[in-house]
Scaffold this motif. Sequence first.
Motif, PDB file in Angstrom:
ATOM      1  N   GLN A   1       2.789  97.046  50.032  1.00 12.94           N
ATOM      2  CA  GLN A   1       1.710  97.099  49.041  1.00 12.94           C
ATOM      3  C   GLN A   1       1.808  95.924  48.076  1.00 12.94           C
ATOM      4  O   GLN A   1       0.806  95.295  47.742  1.00 12.94           O
ATOM      5  N   THR A   2       3.007  95.598  47.650  1.00 12.76           N
ATOM      6  CA  THR A   2       3.200  94.476  46.734  1.00 12.76           C
ATOM      7  C   THR A   2       2.802  93.168  47.394  1.00 12.76           C
ATOM      8  O   THR A   2       2.071  92.364  46.807  1.00 12.76           O
ATOM      9  N   TRP A   3       3.259  92.938  48.619  1.00 15.05           N
ATOM     10  CA  TRP A   3       2.911  91.704  49.323  1.00 15.05           C
ATOM     11  C   TRP A   3       1.415  91.594  49.555  1.00 15.05           C
ATOM     12  O   TRP A   3       0.832  90.521  49.376  1.00 15.05           O
TER      13      TRP A   3
ATOM     14  N   LEU B   1       0.386  91.303  37.370  1.00 18.39           N
ATOM     15  CA  LEU B   1      -0.151  92.442  38.117  1.00 18.39           C
ATOM     16  C   LEU B   1       0.688  93.690  37.889  1.00 18.39           C
ATOM     17  O   LEU B   1       0.162  94.795  37.813  1.00 18.39           O
ATOM     18  N   ARG B   2       1.992  93.524  37.782  1.00 18.94           N
ATOM     19  CA  ARG B   2       2.848  94.670  37.506  1.00 18.94           C
ATOM     20  C   ARG B   2       2.604  95.179  36.085  1.00 18.94           C
ATOM     21  O   ARG B   2       2.576  96.375  35.834  1.00 18.94           O
ATOM     22  N   LYS B   3       2.396  94.249  35.153  1.00 23.55           N
ATOM     23  CA  LYS B   3       2.127  94.628  33.763  1.00 23.55           C
ATOM     24  C   LYS B   3       0.786  95.349  33.642  1.00 23.55           C
ATOM     25  O   LYS B   3       0.623  96.243  32.816  1.00 23.55           O
ATOM     26  N   ALA B   4      -0.179  94.967  34.482  1.00 24.65           N
ATOM     27  CA  ALA B   4      -1.499  95.602  34.466  1.00 24.65           C
ATOM     28  C   ALA B   4      -1.500  96.945  35.188  1.00 24.65           C
ATOM     29  O   ALA B   4      -2.485  97.676  35.128  1.00 24.65           O
ATOM     30  N   GLY B   5      -0.423  97.269  35.885  1.00 22.27           N
ATOM     31  CA  GLY B   5      -0.340  98.543  36.578  1.00 22.27           C
ATOM     32  C   GLY B   5      -0.833  98.512  38.005  1.00 22.27           C
ATOM     33  O   GLY B   5      -0.952  99.558  38.640  1.00 22.27           O
ATOM     34  N   MET B   6      -1.125  97.338  38.527  1.00 25.09           N
ATOM     35  CA  MET B   6      -1.599  97.237  39.907  1.00 25.09           C
ATOM     36  C   MET B   6      -0.447  97.233  40.900  1.00 25.09           C
ATOM     37  O   MET B   6      -0.641  97.533  42.073  1.00 25.09           O
ATOM     38  N   LEU B   7       0.741  96.875  40.453  1.00 20.72           N
ATOM     39  CA  LEU B   7       1.932  96.888  41.292  1.00 20.72           C
ATOM     40  C   LEU B   7       2.950  97.821  40.673  1.00 20.72           C
ATOM     41  O   LEU B   7       3.034  97.967  39.464  1.00 20.72           O
TER      42      LEU B   7
ATOM     43  N   PHE C   1       3.524  83.341  40.484  1.00 23.89           N
ATOM     44  CA  PHE C   1       3.371  83.799  39.103  1.00 23.89           C
ATOM     45  C   PHE C   1       2.553  85.074  38.933  1.00 23.89           C
ATOM     46  O   PHE C   1       2.578  85.666  37.857  1.00 23.89           O
ATOM     47  N   LEU C   2       1.829  85.528  39.934  1.00 27.30           N
ATOM     48  CA  LEU C   2       0.985  86.709  39.779  1.00 27.30           C
ATOM     49  C   LEU C   2       1.708  88.054  39.776  1.00 27.30           C
ATOM     50  O   LEU C   2       1.192  88.996  39.179  1.00 27.30           O
ATOM     51  N   PRO C   3       2.859  88.227  40.417  1.00 22.77           N
ATOM     52  CA  PRO C   3       3.453  89.567  40.418  1.00 22.77           C
ATOM     53  C   PRO C   3       3.737  90.139  39.033  1.00 22.77           C
ATOM     54  O   PRO C   3       3.511  91.326  38.801  1.00 22.77           O
TER      55      PRO C   3
END
Length: 93
Positions: free
Chosen positions: A11-13, A70-76, A65-67
């Motif tokens: 999912q992360t990838w 995206l993790r901070k936004a709750g998508m990951l 740089f996106l992970p």
Amino acid sequence: MNWHRLYATAQTWFVVALASIVSSGFYTVVVIGVCRRVVGLSDNVSIFAIGLPFFVVLLFVFASFLPKPLRKAGMLSDDPEKFGPWFKRDGEA
């Protein structure tokens, strides 16, 4: 690696790759348009000499740089337990 962790990794990838491709493609189209309209370059030069290298560079920059955003936004999420009730075993609350 159990299948919960494998799902979290896949999912992360997938999310990072898709977000990187879409965002770098968008910015590449903008740069190609600027090169064609403002600078006056031909289609081949603006697409292949400027657009393609710009896309590849942005793809690697966004993928690296996106992970974190995206993790901070709750998508990951690194924790597979947060993905939802379909990962709960029988008898767990």
